[in-house]
Scaffold this motif. Structure first.
Motif, PDB file in Angstrom:
ATOM      1  N   SER A 122      12.394  -6.235   4.672  1.00 26.26           N
ATOM      2  CA  SER A 122      12.842  -6.644   3.342  1.00 26.26           C
ATOM      3  C   SER A 122      11.851  -6.255   2.246  1.00 26.26           C
ATOM      4  CB  SER A 122      13.112  -8.153   3.303  1.00 26.26           C
ATOM      5  OG  SER A 122      11.948  -8.894   3.621  1.00 26.26           O
ATOM      6  N   GLN A 123      10.553  -6.389   2.516  1.00 26.51           N
ATOM      7  CA  GLN A 123       9.564  -6.037   1.490  1.00 26.51           C
ATOM      8  C   GLN A 123       9.550  -4.529   1.240  1.00 26.51           C
ATOM      9  OE1 GLN A 123       8.121  -8.266  -0.397  1.00 26.51           O
ATOM     10  NE2 GLN A 123       9.123  -9.842   0.825  1.00 26.51           N
ATOM     11  N   LEU A 124       9.708  -3.741   2.289  1.00 28.37           N
ATOM     12  CA  LEU A 124       9.782  -2.294   2.119  1.00 28.37           C
ATOM     13  C   LEU A 124      11.032  -1.921   1.334  1.00 28.37           C
ATOM     14  CD1 LEU A 124       8.738   0.557   2.744  1.00 28.37           C
ATOM     15  CD2 LEU A 124      10.001   0.462   4.899  1.00 28.37           C
ATOM     16  N   GLN A 147       0.824  -1.212   0.000  1.00 33.84           N
ATOM     17  CA  GLN A 147       0.000   0.000   0.000  1.00 33.84           C
ATOM     18  C   GLN A 147       0.859   1.264   0.000  1.00 33.84           C
ATOM     19  OE1 GLN A 147      -2.395  -0.668   3.507  1.00 33.84           O
ATOM     20  NE2 GLN A 147      -3.881  -1.945   2.433  1.00 33.84           N
ATOM     21  N   LEU A 148       2.124   1.132   0.370  1.00 33.53           N
ATOM     22  CA  LEU A 148       3.028   2.279   0.382  1.00 33.53           C
ATOM     23  C   LEU A 148       3.654   2.548  -0.985  1.00 33.53           C
ATOM     24  CD1 LEU A 148       4.978   1.549   3.709  1.00 33.53           C
ATOM     25  CD2 LEU A 148       3.086   3.137   3.384  1.00 33.53           C
ATOM     26  N   ARG A 149       3.521   1.615  -1.931  1.00 36.79           N
ATOM     27  CA  ARG A 149       4.202   1.755  -3.214  1.00 36.79           C
ATOM     28  C   ARG A 149       3.835   3.055  -3.935  1.00 36.79           C
ATOM     29  NH1 ARG A 149       7.017  -1.593  -6.815  1.00 36.79           N
ATOM     30  NH2 ARG A 149       6.542  -3.488  -5.624  1.00 36.79           N
ATOM     31  N   PRO A 150       2.556   3.434  -4.051  1.00 39.87           N
ATOM     32  CA  PRO A 150       2.244   4.689  -4.749  1.00 39.87           C
ATOM     33  C   PRO A 150       2.933   5.899  -4.118  1.00 39.87           C
ATOM     34  CG  PRO A 150       0.266   3.377  -4.495  1.00 39.87           C
ATOM     35  CD  PRO A 150       1.311   2.711  -3.670  1.00 39.87           C
ATOM     36  N   LEU A 171      13.811   0.087  -3.528  1.00 39.57           N
ATOM     37  CA  LEU A 171      14.841  -0.123  -4.541  1.00 39.57           C
ATOM     38  C   LEU A 171      14.225  -0.184  -5.939  1.00 39.57           C
ATOM     39  CD1 LEU A 171      16.970  -2.761  -2.605  1.00 39.57           C
ATOM     40  CD2 LEU A 171      17.680  -0.436  -3.186  1.00 39.57           C
ATOM     41  N   GLN A 172      13.098  -0.888  -6.076  1.00 39.14           N
ATOM     42  CA  GLN A 172      12.430  -0.974  -7.374  1.00 39.14           C
ATOM     43  C   GLN A 172      11.973   0.390  -7.858  1.00 39.14           C
ATOM     44  OE1 GLN A 172       9.259  -3.816  -6.794  1.00 39.14           O
ATOM     45  NE2 GLN A 172      10.681  -5.452  -6.218  1.00 39.14           N
ATOM     46  N   GLU A 173      11.298   1.126  -6.984  1.00 37.91           N
ATOM     47  CA  GLU A 173      10.763   2.423  -7.398  1.00 37.91           C
ATOM     48  C   GLU A 173      11.866   3.465  -7.538  1.00 37.91           C
ATOM     49  OE1 GLU A 173       7.869   2.851  -8.524  1.00 37.91           O
ATOM     50  OE2 GLU A 173       7.158   0.850  -7.988  1.00 37.91           O
ATOM     51  N   GLY A 174      12.913   3.358  -6.726  1.00 44.25           N
ATOM     52  CA  GLY A 174      14.026   4.279  -6.861  1.00 44.25           C
ATOM     53  C   GLY A 174      14.722   4.127  -8.202  1.00 44.25           C
ATOM     54  N   LEU A 175      15.024   2.875  -8.580  1.00 46.17           N
ATOM     55  CA  LEU A 175      15.656   2.640  -9.871  1.00 46.17           C
ATOM     56  C   LEU A 175      14.734   3.014 -11.023  1.00 46.17           C
ATOM     57  CD1 LEU A 175      17.604  -0.728  -9.464  1.00 46.17           C
ATOM     58  CD2 LEU A 175      18.535   1.581  -9.613  1.00 46.17           C
TER      59      LEU A 175
END
Length: 397
Positions: free
Chosen positions: A352-354, A112-115, A359-363
């Motif tokens: 780890s999931q956070l 839920q934090l991804r956006p 890392l995914q969204e940063g890259l």
């Protein structure tokens, strides 16, 4: 099976903290029988586990204790030693403390934090562009992203970042800080967090700190010192590793232009790319936290006697050809990738999931917003930290 402890230990860690090379001595140690005896700058000698199966075994077997390190002359990089917090607990104390924060880091809640993380990463890239090149990727992106996320999750003012960044750096530093200076730094950090906890008690909010305070005050599930140290530990762990990995991953991708082009062409590869970059890119300089044998245990053909410490090397395990075919090749099509970048066993990284999403969204934001991303000056590496990474990394686009 050998069990002798009179073998002269070799100086450890191998190589330099600067850069991202895995020293050849680790491959030699993996191919040698048994385990190596090592001597860190401080503390007693230890056994070194470098093979994937041995490292995973030590991390997962309950006959190895973290709590025993509190009373021992623990093998370490600094005069001071860590003797409090969840990281030096064994079950059931560790289980009790971990359960208190685990709900904040479930796969569903973190997803839920991804956006929010994606928007933040894109905003930081836009601010970099507005500044004009070159820009220090560490200061203006890699540090800012995880710091804001963990501060919002925990309820710590982002404006206090310079304060807790200084404490965090001093806490982790492997320079010649004395044990007395280490203790004074820790007390300063505790005093700071104690003040924040008092303020949150007076004005509760919808954040992790409030939830932990309620567990302390209403359910008596942790002591006041455990509460303070848990908040400090989450604050440090919640930003330091991700802030180091982001520039490291950029360095690795730029050194592998084919993989960089592959990822730019298909951003759906990002989850697999991050897992492979976690495996391929060394993070720790030196050992993980030592584990002490509670009874005689055989590891890798060596009898570890009760009371003896074993330290593990994650970078070596993640380059073990017995587990990863072609371990020194960066590839995004490995499929299952059981790397040990987040540890293993009861002390497996809680966030780890956070970290994966950051890392995914940063890259994604960097590759999407800076199509010509490149290093635009000298990279200055950390040399007095247990975490490898750039201290300063000027980039252009």
């Amino acid at each position: 099976m050998s069990g002798t402890t009179h073998i002269d230990p070799v100086t450890y860690p191998f190589g330099s903290a600067a850069g991202l090379e895995v020293h050849p001595a680790y491959a030699q140690a993996r191919d040698a029988p048994g385990m190596m005896r090592i001597q860190l700058p401080y503390g007693e000698p230890a056994w070194l586990a470098v093979r994937y199966d041995d490292v995973r075994f030590v991390l997962g077997d309950r006959r190895f204790s973290r709590a025993m390190a509190v009373a021992a002359d623990v093998p370490r990089m600094t005069p001071g030693k860590l003797d409090s917090g969840m990281i030096v607990k064994d079950p059931p104390d560790h289980t009790r403390l971990r359960k208190l924060v685990a709900k904040a880091f479930t796969v569903r809640r973190v997803a839920q934090l991804r956006p929010r993380i994606r928007r933040l990463a894109e905003e930081l890239v836009a601010e970099m562009v507005a500044r004009g090149q070159p820009v220090d990727l560490v200061e203006h992106f890699a540090l800012s992203l995880p710091v804001v996320v963990i501060c919002e999750l925990l309820g710590v003012p982002v404006a206090d970042r310079p304060k807790f960044r200084a404490w965090s750096d001093a806490f982790l530093s492997t320079n010649k800080t004395t044990a007395e200076q280490f203790a004074a730094n820790r007390e300063g950090f505790r005093e700071y967090m104690s003040g924040l906890i008092a303020a949150r008690r007076a004005a509760p909010a919808d954040d992790l700190m409030t939830a932990l305070i309620e567990a302390r005050d209403e359910h008596d599930r942790l002591s006041e010192l455990e509460l303070i140290d848990m908040c400090n530990g989450l604050l440090v762990a919640g930003h330091e590793t991700t802030a180091s990995h982001l520039p490291n991953f950029v360095v690795v991708l730029l050194a592998h232009p084919e993989r960089l082009a592959e990822l730019r062409a298909d951003l759906d590869l990002m989850p697999a790319a991050v897992e492979e970059l976690m495996r391929f890119t060394p993070l720790s300089y030196g050992p993980g936290f030592p584990r002490y044998a509670t009874e005689d245990v055989e590891v890798g053909g060596v009898l570890v006697r009760a009371g003896e410490p074993v330290v593990v090397d994650f970078a070596s395990a993640n380059r073990d050809p017995r587990q990863f075919p072609g371990p020194d090749v960066l590839r995004f099509d490995r499929g299952e990738n059981p790397h040990l970048g987040f540890g293993h066993g009861v002390h497996h990284c809680l966030g780890s999931q956070l970290a994966r999403i950051e890392l995914q969204e940063g890259l994604r934001a960097l590759l999407g917003g800076l199509p010509g991303l490149h290093v635009a000056g000298e990279v200055v590496w950390k040399t007095e930290m247990p975490v490898r990474g750039a201290q300063r990394m000027p980039v252009g686009w």
